[in-house]
Design a protein around this motif. Structure first.
Motif, mmCIF file in Angstrom:
data_model
loop_
_atom_site.group_PDB
_atom_site.id
_atom_site.type_symbol
_atom_site.label_atom_id
_atom_site.label_comp_id
_atom_site.label_asym_id
_atom_site.label_seq_id
_atom_site.Cartn_x
_atom_site.Cartn_y
_atom_site.Cartn_z
ATOM 1 N N HIS A 199 0.821 -1.215 0.000
ATOM 2 C CA HIS A 199 0.000 0.000 0.000
ATOM 3 C C HIS A 199 0.852 1.261 0.000
ATOM 4 O O HIS A 199 0.461 2.288 -0.566
ATOM 5 N N CYS A 200 2.029 1.193 0.638
ATOM 6 C CA CYS A 200 2.848 2.391 0.874
ATOM 7 C C CYS A 200 4.045 2.489 -0.065
ATOM 8 O O CYS A 200 4.992 3.236 0.232
ATOM 9 N N VAL A 201 4.022 1.780 -1.173
ATOM 10 C CA VAL A 201 5.197 1.772 -2.044
ATOM 11 C C VAL A 201 5.524 3.168 -2.570
ATOM 12 O O VAL A 201 6.698 3.483 -2.849
ATOM 13 N N ASP A 202 4.528 4.034 -2.682
ATOM 14 C CA ASP A 202 4.761 5.405 -3.140
ATOM 15 C C ASP A 202 4.699 6.418 -1.999
ATOM 16 O O ASP A 202 4.717 7.632 -2.243
ATOM 17 N N SER A 203 4.625 5.933 -0.778
ATOM 18 C CA SER A 203 4.588 6.813 0.392
ATOM 19 C C SER A 203 6.006 7.059 0.889
ATOM 20 O O SER A 203 6.967 6.458 0.393
ATOM 21 N N PRO A 204 6.174 7.935 1.878
ATOM 22 C CA PRO A 204 7.507 8.121 2.470
ATOM 23 C C PRO A 204 8.087 6.800 2.951
ATOM 24 O O PRO A 204 7.360 5.943 3.464
ATOM 25 N N GLN A 205 9.400 6.649 2.774
ATOM 26 C CA GLN A 205 10.089 5.423 3.151
ATOM 27 C C GLN A 205 11.017 5.688 4.335
ATOM 28 O O GLN A 205 11.468 6.816 4.540
ATOM 29 N N PRO A 206 11.303 4.655 5.147
ATOM 30 C CA PRO A 206 12.206 4.866 6.294
ATOM 31 C C PRO A 206 13.610 5.212 5.821
ATOM 32 O O PRO A 206 14.024 4.838 4.714
ATOM 33 N N GLU A 207 14.336 5.943 6.641
ATOM 34 C CA GLU A 207 15.716 6.289 6.298
ATOM 35 C C GLU A 207 16.573 5.049 6.150
ATOM 36 O O GLU A 207 17.510 5.017 5.344
ATOM 37 N N ALA A 208 16.276 4.030 6.931
ATOM 38 C CA ALA A 208 17.036 2.778 6.867
ATOM 39 C C ALA A 208 16.101 1.627 7.196
ATOM 40 O O ALA A 208 15.109 1.800 7.920
ATOM 41 N N ILE A 209 16.399 0.456 6.634
ATOM 42 C CA ILE A 209 15.679 -0.778 6.949
ATOM 43 C C ILE A 209 16.724 -1.733 7.520
ATOM 44 O O ILE A 209 17.372 -2.482 6.791
ATOM 45 N N PRO A 210 16.936 -1.700 8.849
ATOM 46 C CA PRO A 210 18.062 -2.420 9.440
ATOM 47 C C PRO A 210 17.955 -3.935 9.371
ATOM 48 O O PRO A 210 18.978 -4.626 9.360
ATOM 49 N N VAL A 211 16.726 -4.471 9.332
ATOM 50 C CA VAL A 211 16.542 -5.919 9.418
ATOM 51 C C VAL A 211 16.368 -6.497 8.019
ATOM 52 O O VAL A 211 15.510 -6.050 7.253
ATOM 53 N N ARG A 212 17.192 -7.474 7.693
ATOM 54 C CA ARG A 212 17.197 -8.040 6.334
ATOM 55 C C ARG A 212 15.874 -8.702 5.967
ATOM 56 O O ARG A 212 15.429 -8.628 4.818
ATOM 57 N N GLU A 213 15.227 -9.377 6.935
ATOM 58 C CA GLU A 213 13.947 -10.015 6.632
ATOM 59 C C GLU A 213 12.900 -8.977 6.239
ATOM 60 O O GLU A 213 12.091 -9.197 5.332
ATOM 61 N N SER A 214 12.919 -7.836 6.933
ATOM 62 C CA SER A 214 11.977 -6.768 6.585
ATOM 63 C C SER A 214 12.265 -6.232 5.195
ATOM 64 O O SER A 214 11.346 -5.965 4.406
ATOM 65 N N ARG A 215 13.524 -6.087 4.881
ATOM 66 C CA ARG A 215 13.897 -5.601 3.556
ATOM 67 C C ARG A 215 13.390 -6.546 2.465
ATOM 68 O O ARG A 215 12.959 -6.103 1.390
#
Length: 723
Positions: A199-215
């Motif tokens: 849903h948020c692919v065009d919304s603001p994104q986090p500065e970093a995605i520290p966890v590889r599974e989340s990425r």
């Protein structure tokens, strides 16, 4: 029109995105909504009640209907909670007397008489062949009629639902919180993150995605939307491929890769090629997951795409046709040659690995100079290590200083647990203390300025969520190792399951142990009554769903520990059934009511783990005479069938000892580190709310906090873990 992800926001944040609609006189409907919520243990905040009162009655009614559906499921009240003995906990028979009654009824039945007689001649009767055993003997409506109404009590749970911002703002904020989490998410949170990322692919994104599974799950959304992928290792591509096949992005369990469309194959190969082209040394990462890369190569057909030669190199390494020596192999070679100092210097280039290797490096150091070199290296690179790793190592070192010769408990990412003797030599106290001081100093430096620190004392003994894998999804669930007070006269456990295709029999049991972890007694389908309480009866299949309960009088318990457990007797596992969950309720003695009353539910957690025996939590009697819950979230392998409390007492006691006697790093540790920078510190007494902004840390968000306050509750406890 409601936002499709509104239920996720309510579950994760206990906030209702601001309802919108025509203005009107919705006050009466809003108060009725509030009353309906209170019947299941929830309540509207003052601000939300005011907002709803300004809207039309139709808008309030629609909002109430969908919100009630969500909170009922949160508390486990979305399914009918029937019991085998219609007036449980009253009139529960002795187990042997009950079995004799079932046999007598079978002998009186023409269809079962001969088979039962034949079994009696052998001296052994299979309970499951008796017509009246294991199946409900009354309807849900008949059970309702047999019980008095619940008497409300001050101790009943009240979870406040607060007013949120606009639906889009709430969804985006939840996405940013999950995507930017510094700790790995549990399975349900990862599924929710995947929905949010789409849903948020065009919304603001986090500065970093520290966890590889989340990425990995975010990359699925980006791939489908045609966005650039977030890749910086070959393993990122492997995790993405697992996510596309609904496999294990943590790479613990093997994934059966699906056939992938040509555009997806091209994207994965291009990603691999770019990673290796930029840093050829990253080919060394292939060795850690060689078999998975080989299986992936069979799906991607890299030979069809000669324009990406570096991607082909990945699979050549996996097949052993090309050599790429791993970083870990260099470290092992140095340690085999007793070059601890050399290994330490090399590990400084990978700070996270250095910190995870500190115990081994110190154990293998033969001289003080080597130990000093290890500590000095840790001091030098500590600022480059994630906060989660700092805290994990801090907890480990503290326990290593006090656990020499004790048993070790191992818990994998999915909650599978086992215990074994700890044969490691102890670490020397001076090095442990020096390292702990380094870790605390660096953690303190990273923590935010708290301003006015406003603390609910009941959260101080909650374990820090250093991994989302240590917490099950549900309501009122706390991380493994947490302690929480249990105030009530009656304690009632429940388990619900609904089979998918095969007859499935789960058995709820409770084991009572003394202070030395020896068995005192138990309640189960083989022991329906004890001094402590009653079992609701054995249900042996669940095509429409089934419940089992155990009722305990806490002042009658003969022992120091109560260990509820769910044993799979036969059928589908916890990860196979359509639905299964466990929880507990607390009541005053005079409250009565139905066997399941949602407003008395203190905790409800999903049962989704490996093994055939689940240990969600245990209850400990303290020296002050108060009972407390100790959160376990463990699963034992058990037997394929016929698991019973009588047969797993030793393994349960060994695991419980390991968890109970381990010191977990708790919220108290971080609040102590923040205290010297706080402008004020207030322990909440349950009534007084400060006027200005605060940093609030507690089990439940109080109503009326200043809108500029930073609020941390179990729902977002991961926000306390510094980056």
């Amino acid at each position: 029109m409601a936002h499709p992800l509104e239920p996720l926001v309510i579950r994760h944040t206990h906030r209702l995105p601001a309802p919108s609609g025509p203005a009107g006189q919705g006050g009466v409907a809003a108060r009725q909504f509030d009353a309906a919520l209170m019947s299941v243990g929830f309540k509207l905040s003052a601000a939300l009640l005011e907002r709803l009162s300004e809207l039309s009655e139709e808008t309030v009614v629609a909002t109430a209907a969908r919100t009630l559906d969500t909170v009922r499921e949160m508390a486990g009240n979305h399914v009918q909670h029937n019991v085998y003995f219609i007036d449980f906990p009253a009139n529960v028979p002795d187990a042997f007397d009950f079995w004799m009654r079932c046999i007598a009824e079978a002998l009186a039945d023409d269809t079962s008489r001969n088979g039962t007689l034949a079994q009696l001649r052998t001296g052994v009767v299979d309970l499951l062949t008796l017509p009246s055993y294991g199946n409900y003997q009354h309807t849900y409506a008949e059970m309702l009629a047999a019980h008095d109404e619940l008497i409300a009590a001050a101790g009943d749970r009240t979870t406040v639902v607060h007013l949120g911002g606009s639906p889009d703002d709430e969804v985006t904020a939840l996405y940013l919180a999950l995507a930017g989490s510094t700790t790995p998410l549990g399975e349900e949170d990862l599924r929710d993150l995947r929905s949010l990322a789409e849903h948020c692919v065009d919304s603001p994104q986090p500065e970093a995605i520290p966890v590889r599974e989340s990425r990995a799950v975010i990359n699925v959304a980006r791939l489908h939307a045609g966005r650039d992928l977030l890749l910086d290792t070959v393993t990122d591509v492997l995790r993405l491929a697992c996510a596309l096949s609904d496999g294990d992005v943590a790479l613990v369990e093997p994934t059966r890769f699906r056939s992938l469309p040509r555009p997806v194959r091209r994207a994965l190969l291009a990603g691999l090629d770019s990673v290796v082209a930029a840093t050829p040394a990253k080919l060394a990462d292939v060795a850690a997951h060689r078999e998975a890369f080989k299986r992936l190569g069979e799906r991607l057909h890299p030979h069809e795409y000669p324009r990406w030669p570096h991607a082909a190199d990945v699979f050549a390494v996996a097949r052993g046709e090309k050599e790429a020596r791993s970083f870990d192999s260099h470290i092992e070679e140095l340690l085999r040659s007793n070059d601890v100092t050399g290994a330490t210097q090399l590990l400084k280039t990978a700070p996270g690995k250095l910190f995870r290797s500190l115990d081994r490096l110190l154990r293998e150091s033969l001289t003080q100079d080597e130990r000093d070199a290890v500590v000095a290296a840790a001091e030098q690179v500590a600022p480059q290590v994630s906060g989660r790793v700092l805290l994990s190592v801090r907890e480990h070192l503290h326990n290593r200083a006090r656990e020499a010769g004790e048993r070790r408990v191992f818990v994998n990412r999915r909650g599978g647990a086992w215990a074994t003797a700890d044969n490691r030599p102890p670490l020397l106290p001076p090095e442990c203390k020096r390292l702990i001081d380094v870790l605390d100093a660096d953690t303190r430096r990273r923590l935010p300025q708290p301003g006015h620190l406003f603390i609910d004392p009941d959260i101080l003994d909650v374990a820090l969520p250093l991994s989302g894998k240590a917490t099950a999804a549900g309501l009122g669930v706390l991380p493994r190792g947490s302690l929480s007070p249990v105030d009530g006269e009656l304690l009632r456990f429940f388990v619900y399951w609904k089979q998918k295709s095969d007859d499935t029999d789960y058995d709820l049991s409770a084991l009572m142990l003394d202070a030395e972890y020896a068995t005192v007694c138990w309640l189960s389908y083989t022991a329906l009554t004890e001094v402590e309480g009653e079992h609701s009866g054995d249900i042996t299949e669940a095509p429409l769903g089934a419940w089992e309960f155990i009722n305990l009088r806490l002042n009658a318990v003969r022992g120091t520990f109560i260990v509820p457990q769910v044993n799979i007797f036969s059928g589908e596992g916890f990860e196979t059934v359509e639905e299964s969950f466990f929880g507990f309720m607390l009541r005053d003695a005079e409250q009565r009511g139905l066997p399941f009353e949602p407003r008395t539910v203190r905790m409800k957690s999903e049962l989704r783990g490996p093994g055939r025996v689940a240990l969600p939590l245990a209850f400990l009697l303290g020296s002050d005479g108060r009972w407390r819950a100790k959160w376990l979230h463990l699963y034992l392998r058990g037997n394929p069938n016929a698991n019973r409390v009588e047969e797993n007492r030793v393994s349960v006691a060994a695991l419980l000892r390991g968890i109970v006697e381990r010191d977990y790093l708790t919220v108290r540790h971080l609040t102590d580190l923040m205290a010297d920078r706080a402008t004020a510190i207030t322990l909440w007494d349950g009534t007084t709310i400060p006027d200005g902004p605060v940093t609030y840390i507690g089990l439940e968000r109080p109503d009326g906090l200043h809108p500029d306050s930073l609020i941390v509750t179990p729902e977002n406890l991961r926000a306390l873990i510094p980056g």
